[in-house]
Design a protein around this motif. Structure first.
Motif, PDB file in Angstrom:
ATOM      1  N   GLU A   1      -1.891 -17.669 -47.086  1.00  0.00           N
ATOM      2  CA  GLU A   1      -1.799 -18.846 -47.956  1.00  0.00           C
ATOM      3  C   GLU A   1      -2.616 -19.985 -47.365  1.00  0.00           C
ATOM      4  N   GLU A   2      -2.516 -20.156 -46.071  1.00  0.00           N
ATOM      5  CA  GLU A   2      -3.255 -21.229 -45.411  1.00  0.00           C
ATOM      6  C   GLU A   2      -4.763 -20.965 -45.465  1.00  0.00           C
ATOM      7  N   MET A   3      -5.161 -19.711 -45.309  1.00  0.00           N
ATOM      8  CA  MET A   3      -6.582 -19.364 -45.320  1.00  0.00           C
ATOM      9  C   MET A   3      -7.203 -19.562 -46.705  1.00  0.00           C
ATOM     10  N   THR A   4      -6.452 -19.279 -47.753  1.00  0.00           N
ATOM     11  CA  THR A   4      -7.000 -19.345 -49.116  1.00  0.00           C
ATOM     12  C   THR A   4      -6.710 -20.668 -49.809  1.00  0.00           C
ATOM     13  N   ARG A   5      -5.959 -21.562 -49.175  1.00  0.00           N
ATOM     14  CA  ARG A   5      -5.583 -22.833 -49.806  1.00  0.00           C
ATOM     15  C   ARG A   5      -6.788 -23.688 -50.188  1.00  0.00           C
ATOM     16  N   PRO A   6      -7.850 -23.750 -49.380  1.00  0.00           N
ATOM     17  CA  PRO A   6      -9.004 -24.577 -49.774  1.00  0.00           C
ATOM     18  C   PRO A   6      -9.627 -24.159 -51.112  1.00  0.00           C
TER      19      PRO A   6
ATOM     20  N   SER B   1      -0.478 -14.809 -57.149  1.00  0.00           N
ATOM     21  CA  SER B   1      -1.611 -14.658 -56.246  1.00  0.00           C
ATOM     22  C   SER B   1      -2.776 -14.132 -57.071  1.00  0.00           C
TER      23      SER B   1
ATOM     24  N   TYR C   1      -6.533 -16.606 -53.865  1.00  0.00           N
ATOM     25  CA  TYR C   1      -5.388 -17.385 -53.389  1.00  0.00           C
ATOM     26  C   TYR C   1      -4.197 -16.458 -53.247  1.00  0.00           C
TER      27      TYR C   1
ATOM     28  N   GLN D   1      -6.566 -24.118 -58.931  1.00  0.00           N
ATOM     29  CA  GLN D   1      -5.197 -24.653 -58.991  1.00  0.00           C
ATOM     30  C   GLN D   1      -4.750 -24.862 -60.440  1.00  0.00           C
TER      31      GLN D   1
ATOM     32  N   ALA E   1       2.306 -16.570 -44.989  1.00  0.00           N
ATOM     33  CA  ALA E   1       1.897 -17.953 -44.750  1.00  0.00           C
ATOM     34  C   ALA E   1       0.469 -18.055 -44.213  1.00  0.00           C
ATOM     35  N   VAL E   2       0.082 -17.090 -43.359  1.00  0.00           N
ATOM     36  CA  VAL E   2      -1.254 -17.166 -42.769  1.00  0.00           C
ATOM     37  C   VAL E   2      -2.333 -16.985 -43.836  1.00  0.00           C
TER      38      VAL E   2
ATOM     39  N   GLN F   1      -0.053 -16.305 -52.246  1.00  0.00           N
ATOM     40  CA  GLN F   1       1.173 -17.085 -52.066  1.00  0.00           C
ATOM     41  C   GLN F   1       1.838 -16.775 -50.722  1.00  0.00           C
TER      42      GLN F   1
END
Length: 449
Positions: free
Chosen positions: A387-392, A370, A379, A352, A384-385, A381
């Protein structure tokens, strides 16, 4: 049984290696030791054992190279026999790489060829690093791009963006189509790599489905209609196999019916095979000429007996004979062989925080980037799917996500603003982690053992 050593066998080779000249490389030192070193230490990988690959194996073996490997995923077909001269009728169905290696070793004494019957992607990266030169005898743009990316992955740049000489993996690329062909020398970091000049290859022809279904005008339209539309209508759920003669015969018959319906000529079984399998026409004489050029360039690279090609040779034997050499220029912003932007980071920086720094870096100024590393999404951007998978990953140290290596290349895809206009761009970064030596941190070494 291999042929015995013939007196004077290397007479012509020695004329190049034992005498000085005006066109030799900067480090060329003539002498008998040069041939001995060539035969003992030079390792060449031939990628592809088809028409061009067979010629390359033969030419390299007869040029003094003794340590050769060849990799090919295909088996021998009857249609190969008219130009792939190492194969016989009894070889049909056998792996090309294995038969080609065996035949050359039978005819050329002293040469050792190791065959690899597999896909080029099946080998790990370090396999390719074992070779001094990679010679390409391919008919696929995708395969060339893959090998090019592998060779360029070994390339390193110093702090002044100059390529480190010992990390350069030379490639010699040959290609033929009918009476036309090319030979090129690729020195990653110095000459254009394959991706730098990808625009040289015309885009693959694709036909709109509406044309195939409603207004066919050529034999290829009729064949693709039978292949892409009619097959699924009649054989629902059965996958078309281009290597199955019965499947190919069915497509040919249906294409012929459609061609007669619309008054179109030119549909034959061989044309059907060419369209469906995207077969590039090949002629033995063209393969021999291009292979000779490639083998000579490999010899130049290995020995320095002459300056190498600069850097792209084209051959056209369609009407008379025309050949020329063009010197293309390296793309300094190439995402494969270019140096990229050097970024030094602490091992503790999170993904981040790294993304925030991308927007502050004076040579990047990327917003909403990205990040990918060796084809893996760190990661994304969007969508959405993803983004959610790579957010951690955002809270993870980038050093850990990149496998705890001291330096490596990553790619970022974001947007910049130029003259008030927002533009999407892809950038290559050379990430170097501070205080890392061969993957060991200063803290690790301070603890002792």
């Amino acid at each position: 049984m291999a042929n015995p050593v013939v007196p004077g066998r290397w007479r012509d080779l020695d004329k190049l290696l034992l005498r000085p000249g005006n066109l030799v490389g900067p480090n060329f030192e003539p002498g008998p030791e040069l041939r001995e070193d060539l035969q003992e230490y030079a390792k060449v990988l031939v990628v592809g054992a088809g028409g061009l690959g067979c010629e390359l194996l033969k030419d390299l073996a007869l040029s003094g190279f003794r340590n050769l490997d060849v990799i090919d995923m295909d088996r021998i077909e009857v249609s190969n026999l008219n130009r792939q001269f190492l194969f016989r009728l009894q070889d049909v169905g056998k792996p090309k790489a294995e038969v080609a290696a065996m035949r050359v070793m039978e005819r050329v004494s002293g040469v050792n060829i190791v065959p690899h019957f597999c896909r080029i992607e099946d080998k790990d990266i370090e396999f390719y690093n074992d070779f001094n030169i990679i010679a390409l005898g391919l008919d696929s743009i995708e395969a060339r791009s893959y090998i090019n990316a592998v060779a360029c992955s070994f390339l390193e740049y110093d702090s002044e963006d100059n390529p480190v000489e010992e990390t350069i993996k030379p490639m010699v690329d040959g290609g033929t189509e009918g009476f036309k062909g090319h030979a090129r020398v690729i020195m990653p970091g110095i000459t254009p790599c394959f991706e730098c000049t990808i625009w040289l290859f015309p885009p693959q022809v694709k036909f709109p489905l509406c044309t195939l279904a409603e207004t066919p005008r050529t034999a290829a339209h009729c064949i693709e209609y039978a292949h892409l539309i009619k097959w699924d209508e009649v054989h629902s759920g059965e996958t078309f196999d281009a290597d199955d003669p019965e499947h190919m015969q069915w497509v040919y018959s249906e294409a012929l019916k459609r061609a007669e319906l619309f008054g179109i000529s030119g549909v034959t079984y061989s044309v059907t095979q060419g369209v469906v399998k995207n077969i590039i026409p090949a002629i033995a004489s063209t393969n021999a000429i291009i292979s000779a050029a490639c083998a000579l360039e490999a010899l130049k690279i290995a020995t320095g007996c002459s300056k190498t090609l600069s850097n792209y040779l084209t051959y056209n034997g369609l009407a008379g004979l025309h050949t020329k050499v063009t010197e293309f220029v390296k793309d300094t912003d190439c995402l494969v062989c270019g140096p990229g932007v050097l970024v030094e980071l602490d091992t503790s920086i999170t993904l981040q925080k790294f993304i925030v720094l991308l927007g502050e870096h004076p040579h990047l100024l990327l917003s909403k980037p990205s990040v990918t590393h060796r084809g893996k999404n760190l990661y994304m951007q969007a969508p959405a799917v993803l983004e959610e998978m790579t957010r951690p990953n955002l809270q993870q140290p980038l050093f850990n996500l990149m496998g705890k290596v001291p330096k490596d290349v990553i790619h970022v895809n974001g947007s910049t603003v130029t003259n008030g206009k927002k533009n999407s761009c892809l950038r290559k970064l050379r990430v170097v982690f501070k205080g890392i030596v061969d993957g060991v941190t200063d803290m690790d070494t301070a603890g002792g053992a």
